[in-house]
Design an enzyme around this catalytic site. Structure first.
Site, short mmCIF file in Angstrom:
data_model
loop_
_atom_site.label_atom_id
_atom_site.label_comp_id
_atom_site.label_asym_id
_atom_site.label_seq_id
_atom_site.Cartn_x
_atom_site.Cartn_y
_atom_site.Cartn_z
CG ASP A 7 8.83 -30.69 -17.33
OD1 ASP A 7 8.78 -31.12 -16.16
OD2 ASP A 7 7.91 -30.87 -18.16
CD1 TRP B 138 5.37 -35.21 -20.36
CD2 TRP B 138 3.64 -33.80 -20.24
NE1 TRP B 138 4.29 -35.88 -19.82
CE2 TRP B 138 3.23 -35.05 -19.73
CE3 TRP B 138 2.72 -32.75 -20.26
CZ2 TRP B 138 1.93 -35.28 -19.25
CZ3 TRP B 138 1.43 -32.98 -19.79
CH2 TRP B 138 1.06 -34.22 -19.29
CE LYS C 36 3.50 -37.33 -14.05
NZ LYS C 36 3.79 -36.11 -14.77
C1 LIG Z 1 3.16 -35.13 -15.87
C2 LIG Z 1 4.10 -34.21 -16.53
C3 LIG Z 1 3.77 -32.88 -16.82
C4 LIG Z 1 2.41 -32.30 -16.56
O1 LIG Z 1 2.22 -32.09 -15.22
P1 LIG Z 1 0.88 -31.44 -14.65
O2 LIG Z 1 1.24 -31.28 -13.22
O3 LIG Z 1 -0.22 -32.39 -14.90
O4 LIG Z 1 0.67 -30.14 -15.33
C5 LIG Z 1 4.73 -32.09 -17.40
N1 LIG Z 1 5.95 -32.56 -17.70
C6 LIG Z 1 6.29 -33.83 -17.45
C7 LIG Z 1 7.65 -34.32 -17.81
C8 LIG Z 1 5.38 -34.71 -16.85
O5 LIG Z 1 5.72 -35.98 -16.60
#
Ligand SMILES: *Cc1c(COP(=O)(O)O)cnc(C)c1O
Length: 354
Positions: A167, A100, A191
């Site tokens: 993030d 990511w 998540k």
């Molecule tokens: C799942 C995830 C993403 C991507 O998320 P999307 O909503 O599918 O764009 C980005 N960063 C992390 C840490 C993730 O676990």
């Protein structure tokens, strides 16, 4: 009976939240209308949005501290782009802890110079880089608190004078941190919060307005803040379910309470991975994630047997990410301790039989 859901994302949500959400689909607020067929400008929905935004700040302890919470669309992946669009003038520092972070770096490179101050790419991202320095002259520092794919988690965040961007898609609301250290936090809902389709962004407003370029309206944080997250039609259902999950968490006792539960779940599983000679953890011990535990069998010939056993025990979503292989047990907030106990029981049964 509901399965033990270890899926990495979209993932498990609290059962009572799903119950309330399904009722709202048919009849929201006893208005004899569905949540998803009323105007997003109606009083009923505006209250949902306001509640979701204020709960997010409240749970993180960021109320009245210059932060704004907004719900956007496009997933965390769009934030890789928006962060740079809104904040990157000349140069930014990124910590590359995995897939990511790597994707965030690619997007940022379109807007300026990207300094990768640390990376664990050399070892398949199986640890968190440490001892890196962040130059004083960068526009911001970007990191990923939890690597969902490899199963590593940052336990410490750097002291720096530049804006700290994170993030937190896969561990927001799962543990207590000094959230005031951060200037911008983003997280896709799917998540730890709700259905895919909404992204929570928390911004310290004072960091905005410092780039010269024209920012398209839909990508402009300030516009979304000024319009109270209603610049266009928001993702009404994901925002509603996120609000319910945040309320569920608050009623339980907030992040402080859930962190204790999360620590117990992780301790239980990692203890078994380390004790059981048939299993081996994938990442550096000190960097292990409490959210996503990755491991492999020490004897690959047991794969089919083990897979059959956990499937029969009602476990779902244990396969590792396609780039890592092995197994990944995702233990987000809504996963109960007894689901982890069920997995541990299966691991011990495998040992007894072999
Ligand atoms: C799942 C995830 C993403 C991507 O998320 P999307 O909503 O599918 O764009 C980005 N960063 C992390 C840490 C993730 O676990």
């Amino acid at each position: 009976m509901k399965k033990h859901n270890f899926s990495a994302g979209p993932c498990i949500l609290p059962q009572e939240v799903l119950q309330k959400a399904s009722e709202a689909i048919l009849n929201f607020n006893n208005d004899d209308l569905s949540l998803i067929e009323i105007s997003h400008r109606s009083k009923s929905f505006v209250m949902v949005m306001e509640k979701a935004r204020s709960l997010a700040l409240e749970l993180l302890g960021l109320e009245n501290k210059g932060y704004k919470a907004i719900f956007l669309q496009g997933g965390a992946s769009l934030e890789f782009l928006m962060v740079a669009y809104n904040l990157l003038n000349k140069k930014a520092a990124y910590l590359n802890t995995g897939t990511w972070a790597d994707k965030a770096i690619i997007e940022a490179k379109a807007f300026g110079e990207v300094l990768e101050v640390g990376s664990s790419k050399d070892k398949g991202y199986n640890y968190i880089p440490k001892g890196y320095t962040i130059p004083e002259d960068v526009d911001y520092f970007h990191c990923t608190s939890n690597n969902t794919v490899a199963g590593t988690q940052m336990k410490e965040f750097p002291e720096t004078n530049v804006p700290l961007i994170c993030d937190m898609s896969s561990d927001i609301f799962s543990r207590q941190l000094d959230f005031e250290k951060f200037d911008l936090i983003y997280a896709g809902a799917q998540k730890n919060m709700g259905p895919a389709g909404a992204t929570l962004v928390i911004i310290k407003e004072e960091i905005l307005g410092k780039v010269e370029r024209h920012i398209p309206s839909m990508l402009n944080y300030q516009i979304h803040i000024d319009k109270d997250s209603m610049f266009n039609t928001p993702a009404v259902f994901p925002v509603y379910v996120s609000m319910l999950t945040l309320q569920w968490l608050k009623d339980l006792g907030g992040i402080k309470f859930i962190e204790e539960v999360n620590n117990k779940k992780a301790a239980l599983l990692y203890a078994e991975i380390d004790r059981n000679p048939l299993f081996k953890g994938i990442v550096a011990k000190e960097d292990r994630s409490t959210m996503n535990a990755t491991f492999t069998l020490t004897d690959a010939s047991l794969t089919e047997t083990f897979d059959k056993m956990w499937t029969a025990a009602g476990i779902n979503g244990l396969d590792g990410h396609r780039s890592v292989g092995g197994y990944r047990a995702s233990m987000y907030n809504a996963l109960p301790l007894y689901s982890v106990q069920t997995l541990v029981d299966v691991m011990q049964e495998l040992e007894r039989k072999n």
